[in-house]
Design an enzyme around this catalytic site. Structure first.
Site, short mmCIF file in Angstrom:
data_model
loop_
_atom_site.label_atom_id
_atom_site.label_comp_id
_atom_site.label_asym_id
_atom_site.label_seq_id
_atom_site.Cartn_x
_atom_site.Cartn_y
_atom_site.Cartn_z
N ARG A 18 96.04 142.85 49.39
CA ARG A 18 96.93 141.70 49.20
C ARG A 18 97.29 141.49 47.72
O ARG A 18 98.46 141.24 47.40
CB ARG A 18 96.31 140.45 49.80
CG ARG A 18 96.34 140.42 51.33
CD ARG A 18 95.68 139.17 51.87
NE ARG A 18 94.29 139.06 51.43
CZ ARG A 18 93.60 137.93 51.39
NH1 ARG A 18 94.16 136.79 51.74
NH2 ARG A 18 92.35 137.92 50.98
N ASN A 36 96.39 138.24 55.77
CA ASN A 36 95.67 139.03 56.76
C ASN A 36 95.88 138.39 58.13
O ASN A 36 95.94 137.17 58.24
CB ASN A 36 94.17 139.06 56.46
CG ASN A 36 93.83 139.92 55.27
OD1 ASN A 36 94.56 140.84 54.92
ND2 ASN A 36 92.71 139.63 54.63
#
Length: 594
Positions: A18, A36
């Site tokens: 990320r 996520n």
């Protein structure tokens, strides 16, 4: 401007993915978010067509070291879009498909920090980030948060917390992050219980003192990442022989560790593929041709033309070997036939008659993980023992496996691994050793329960070896009976051939292949012990085409551990023993059998 939903599947959680998405999106001038969710990573993003194309391309070429993209899909985004910047959003509140990343060797950035006097991680033996460090070896449960690891015993300090929460820092959400102030520590003990004092050595600290001890010819037990090792100078024959005698390991080759590739190349030839393997994040033991200007002690690998070398894979090992200009033996810290020790007190009890010193630390090892072993054959990597650095990363299965049920395969008796099958992938455990040893069997059961929980695996079928006396098979039957799960008995050599088929990408519904399994014992369909099988086989069934003539094994199962018994039995059965003695009396095996 176009707005897209980008779905990324693979090893993309807990590896700094990320933050990488965030950095690249900002660099490309895009708006949106990343989070996520239950399928991996979801990116909602808006920008020019050129910027989106550049973003997706860079996402694949600048992927974090421990990440692996299995699939990336792009579709137009149909929902409401309210972003005027790019942000990291909280995980979507649904079941996250868990992928625990294997323990990873120290990354170049962390290596630089531990040797940089101006870094707060200078000489800190447990330095790590999202690109490296412990994973499987420290985890107790999911989700993979600090509270569910052995790092829960250490309260994070403000400096580490700042890096942990900084999205642009490579330690963003690195669960084992720690430093001298707040993390684990290492210390040296003498096996005889006497005090260790700084005046005994020329040393910077206890870790540096280990190098001096090794150079002086001492045997040191070192608590590492997935277990405790026994170490000594690999160039001193006297101490290598002493280690063999004390450990009662008289012939099996020892693994070696060297500070860098340059030292390894003094003892072995190393090609480009082998160098790539040695320096990979898995950092396995690599079998290399023992051709070099220098020689290790003869007892390291007597009678072998290869040596098993690995590079330092933790900051602890890097710091120990900083001043070591020759290789060291680094072999499992265990008694004969027992699993590697992972606990300080256990090591002191079992290894005090072997080691002169102990280097301990106070980060608990939750899951034992032996060093992996690999070699390069015809420029292809062959994994011989799959453990630290590889397990539990999933293995993608060939075409056709997408609709198979969730299967738990229990594995065999010796050199056991078990396997979880799900969604076109196989999740193999680390090597768990020989289950006839009580400690190994206990570890097997604990690791099995951990994997079933970590991967939220609910077996619909249990597969066991056909051998009725294997402990893994007996446990599989118990699980099947208790949970009312169908069970399938698999012939041992058929399993080997099916594994080779999968490794070579043969689709599920392909025609049968001729498989030759020269594996020794396997319980057969006729309730006899098979060996040397020629099978016409696919994944579901097989036909036995040919086999070697059955021969009674001298000593029964002992012939597995002492192959000379089988050799002698074959010679006698074929009426060749007298000819061998007459015509080949100078052969080592014939001299031995006399």
């Amino acid at each position: 401007m176009p707005t897209e939903e980008i779905r990324v599947r693979g090893t993309v959680q807990g590896v700094g993915f990320r933050p990488t998405v965030y950095r690249l999106a900002k660099a490309c001038g895009l708006y949106g978010d990343v989070c996520n969710d239950g399928q991996g990573v979801l990116i909602r993003v808006s920008g020019s067509e050129e910027a989106l194309t550049e973003f997706v391309a860079r996402l694949q070429t600048e992927c974090p070291p421990l990440a692996k993209i299995n699939q990336l899909t792009r579709i137009p985004y149909k929902g409401e879009f309210k972003f005027d910047n790019f942000v990291i959003s909280s995980s979507v509140n649904n079941a996250i498909k868990t992928e625990i990343v294997p323990d990873a060797a120290t990354c170049p950035q962390c290596q630089r920090e531990i040797f940089d006097p101006f870094s707060r991680f200078y000489r800190y033996p447990f330095t790590n980030c999202t690109h490296c460090g412990p994973r499987l070896s420290i985890i107790r449960a999911i989700p993979y948060d600090r509270c569910n690891t052995s790092m829960s015993a250490f309260v994070i300090c403000p400096e580490c917390a700042k890096e942990y929460h900084d999205v642009e820092n490579r330690r963003f959400h690195a669960q084992p992050v720690a430093c001298h102030v707040c993390g684990p520590s290492a210390w040296l003990e003498r096996a005889d219980g006497k005090l260790v004092t700084a005046s005994m050595f020329s040393m910077l600290d206890d870790v540096d003192a280990v190098c001096t001890l090794l150079q002086k010819g001492e045997i040191v037990a070192i608590k590492g990442l997935g277990g405790i090792h026994l170490a000594c100078d690999a160039t001193q024959e006297t101490v290598v022989q002493k280690l063999r005698q004390r450990k009662k390991r008289y012939h099996k080759p020892f693994a070696l560790m060297a500070r860098d590739i340059e030292i390894i190349e003094q003892y072995c030839t190393v090609n480009a593929k082998e160098k790539e393997l040695l320096t990979s994040s898995a950092a396995p033991i690599v079998l290399l041709q023992a051709i070099g200007k220098k020689l290790v002690a003869p007892s390291v690998a007597s009678g072998q033309n290869t040596l098993g070398f690995m590079l330092p894979y933790t900051p602890l090992h890097h710091l120990i070997l900083r001043r070591m200009n020759r290789p060291i033996v680094l072999t499992s810290g265990n008694l004969a036939d027992e699993p590697q020790c992972i606990d300080n007190d256990e090591a002191k009890e079992k290894l005090r008659a072997i080691a002169d010193y102990f280097l301990f630390h106070n980060r608990e090892i939750i899951n034992r993980a032996d060093d992996s072993v690999a070699r390069v054959i015809s420029d292809k990597i062959q994994i011989i023992r799959r453990a630290r650095g590889y397990a539990p990363a999933p293995i993608s299965l060939p075409i056709g496996f997408h609709n198979v049920p969730q299967i738990l395969a229990m594995g065999s008796e010796l050199k056991n691994t078990f396997c979880l099958l799900r969604e076109e992938e196989a999740i193999l455990s680390q090597n768990l050793g020989d289950l006839e040893n009580a400690a190994a069997f206990n570890a097997y059961q604990e690791t099995l329960n951990l994997y079933l929980n970590l991967f939220e695996h609910k077996p619909e079928v249990i597969a066991i070896d056909k051998h009725p006396e294997y402990l893994s098979s007996k446990l599989g039957k118990e699980l099947a009976d208790t949970n009312k799960i169908p069970i399938h008995q698999i012939q041992h050599h058929h399993a080997h051939i099916a594994a080779c088929m999968a490794e070579n990408g043969i689709p599920l519904d392909s025609p049968p292949v001729l498989g030759i399994a020269l594996d020794g014992l396997g319980y057969g369909d006729d309730s006899t012990l098979w060996g040397g099988e020629f099978l016409l086989a696919d994944y579901r069934k097989f036909q036995r085409l040919a086999t070697f003539k059955p021969v009674a094994m001298i000593g029964g199962e002992q012939a597995i551990y002492q192959p000379w018994r089988n050799t002698y039995a074959q010679l006698i059965a074929a009426n060749l023993w007298n000819d061998c003695r007459k015509h080949y009396a100078d052969l080592e095996i014939v001299k031995f059998l006399k």
